[in-house]
Scaffold this motif. Sequence first.
Motif, mmCIF file in Angstrom:
data_model
loop_
_atom_site.group_PDB
_atom_site.id
_atom_site.type_symbol
_atom_site.label_atom_id
_atom_site.label_comp_id
_atom_site.label_asym_id
_atom_site.label_seq_id
_atom_site.Cartn_x
_atom_site.Cartn_y
_atom_site.Cartn_z
ATOM 1 N N UNK A 119 0.976 -1.224 -0.145
ATOM 2 C CA UNK A 119 -0.162 -0.063 0.055
ATOM 3 C C UNK A 119 0.960 1.274 -0.021
ATOM 4 N N UNK A 120 1.838 1.280 0.875
ATOM 5 C CA UNK A 120 3.074 2.465 0.786
ATOM 6 C C UNK A 120 3.455 2.624 -0.595
ATOM 7 N N UNK A 121 3.869 1.561 -1.188
ATOM 8 C CA UNK A 121 4.373 1.733 -2.637
ATOM 9 C C UNK A 121 3.544 2.312 -3.637
ATOM 10 N N UNK A 122 2.000 1.847 -3.340
ATOM 11 C CA UNK A 122 1.064 2.429 -4.252
ATOM 12 C C UNK A 122 0.877 3.761 -4.061
ATOM 13 N N UNK A 123 0.855 4.071 -2.822
ATOM 14 C CA UNK A 123 0.601 5.487 -2.557
ATOM 15 C C UNK A 123 1.710 6.584 -2.800
ATOM 16 N N UNK A 124 2.819 6.068 -3.006
ATOM 17 C CA UNK A 124 3.959 6.723 -3.736
ATOM 18 C C UNK A 124 3.857 6.702 -4.938
ATOM 19 N N UNK A 125 3.456 5.771 -5.702
ATOM 20 C CA UNK A 125 3.365 5.737 -7.275
ATOM 21 C C UNK A 125 2.129 6.457 -7.800
ATOM 22 N N UNK A 126 0.976 6.188 -7.051
ATOM 23 C CA UNK A 126 -0.138 6.820 -7.567
ATOM 24 C C UNK A 126 -0.819 7.747 -6.602
ATOM 25 N N UNK A 127 -0.550 8.823 -6.756
ATOM 26 C CA UNK A 127 -0.991 9.905 -5.802
ATOM 27 C C UNK A 127 -2.539 9.728 -5.381
ATOM 28 N N UNK A 128 -3.205 9.424 -6.223
ATOM 29 C CA UNK A 128 -4.796 9.765 -6.203
ATOM 30 C C UNK A 128 -5.269 8.384 -5.107
ATOM 31 N N UNK A 129 -4.285 7.561 -4.902
ATOM 32 C CA UNK A 129 -4.570 6.379 -3.762
ATOM 33 C C UNK A 129 -4.602 7.158 -2.449
#
Length: 106
Positions: free
Chosen positions: A8-18
């Motif tokens: 989830x942290x990786x996704x938050x960094x990669x995709x701001x809208x998350x």
Amino acid sequence: LEESKTEIETCRQQFYCVNYYTTRQLLMLRKEFGMIRSGAAHSICSQVLVLLQSISTSITSEIVMTAIHKYLSEKRKKTSKHAYISQDIPLPSSDDTKTHPDKQDP
């Protein structure tokens, strides 16, 4: 649990809208998308659609389903392409040891 947090942290960094979603909401999205991927669900539930529409009101169930199916189709093409390529790589046979003495079995 730690693996999920890292993902989830990786996704938050990669995709701001998350970042607009809580971890619980992200897990619900993940579960719903997984059900669609596996064929257990054939449409987006209303809760998930509302979450997605909080980012953009123009998102519809059809748009989401089309995007998921397009992603899965592209992923299958890449997977089958890699499988095809790996079939082209010759594996050593027992005959190779006869032509290459340094490859003899111990």
